[in-house]
Design a protein around this motif. Structure first.
Motif, short mmCIF file in Angstrom:
data_model
loop_
_atom_site.label_atom_id
_atom_site.label_comp_id
_atom_site.label_asym_id
_atom_site.label_seq_id
_atom_site.Cartn_x
_atom_site.Cartn_y
_atom_site.Cartn_z
N THR A 137 31.55 22.18 -42.09
CA THR A 137 32.00 20.80 -42.20
C THR A 137 31.08 20.03 -43.13
O THR A 137 29.87 20.23 -43.11
CB THR A 137 32.02 20.11 -40.81
N TYR A 182 36.77 19.99 -42.97
CA TYR A 182 36.28 21.23 -42.37
C TYR A 182 37.11 22.41 -42.87
O TYR A 182 38.27 22.26 -43.28
CB TYR A 182 36.31 21.16 -40.83
N LYS A 220 42.09 24.42 -42.45
CA LYS A 220 41.25 23.32 -42.88
C LYS A 220 41.84 22.01 -42.41
O LYS A 220 42.99 21.95 -41.93
CB LYS A 220 41.09 23.32 -44.40
#
Length: 211
Positions: free
Chosen positions: A160, A176, A183
């Protein structure tokens, strides 16, 4: 690790000072000051711990320019997770969900824990850095889903990156990525500075909600 190295440096400096003072009398050793050695080490270590756990995050110290002091992010944050994963059954993204980020931080160490209603992620490596005036929080993590959702959400690793806004910090916004090829975005704008939640239920209660 950084804290251990710093303490070793402090001890090394104290030893050096006492060694120099021991030989400062006409080139002949004088070891009488060594009886104060343990006291000096204790005082230096105590001063470091006061700085590491408290002084560095005082607002006026946080605002000292160019001092290399990490931005204080300590506390429990409330925000939103938006996943870009596409559910093959529906062909659409899951709806955004409320999540909580718990940041435990000293001047030398930081750990991050992200909690949702289905899983908990814990950082394996985390750091706060500043580049060209922009402050970032980056970390790698291991996510452990609850057993009840293990059939559709397996344990996984990810990373992240957050952009930090404000001093004091008022917003964490970032992305992230996971080794499951998924994601998404994370956005935190509410913060409880005084309390560090242990689990999702406690985090919800900190912000006046119910599970």
């Amino acid at each position: 690790m950084k804290k251990t190295v710093t303490i070793r440096v402090i001890v090394g400096v104290v030893v050096g000072i006492f060694m120099v003072s021991a030989w400062a009398h006409d080139g002949k050793p004088d070891w009488s000051n060594l009886k104060l050695f343990s006291t000096a080490v204790f005082v230096c270590t105590a001063m470091f711990n006061v700085w590491d756990f408290l002084l560095w995050r005082l607002p006026w110290i946080q605002r000292i320019p160019g001092a290399g002091i990490p931005r204080s992010l300590r506390g429990t944050w409330k925000g939103t997770l938006t996943s870009f994963w596409i559910d093959p059954a529906t062909g659409s993204n899951p709806p955004p969900k409320t999540v909580y980020l718990v940041v435990q931080q000293t001047a030398s160490l930081i750990t991050v824990k992200l909690m949702t209603d289905e899983s908990k992620s814990t950082s394996a490596l985390a750091m706060v850095s500043e580049v060209d005036g922009s402050v970032m929080l980056t970390y790698m993590y291991l996510n452990k889903p609850d057993l009840r959702v293990d059939h559709r959400s397996r344990i996984h690793h990810g990373s992240t990156v957050f952009d930090v806004s404000g001093n004091p910090a008022r917003r964490l916004k970032g992305h992230y990525w996971t080794d499951r090829d998924s994601k998404g975005e994370l956005d935190f704008v509410e913060r409880n500075k005084k309390n560090l939640a242990d689990d999702f239920t406690e985090a919800v209660e900190l912000f006046g909600g119910t599970t």
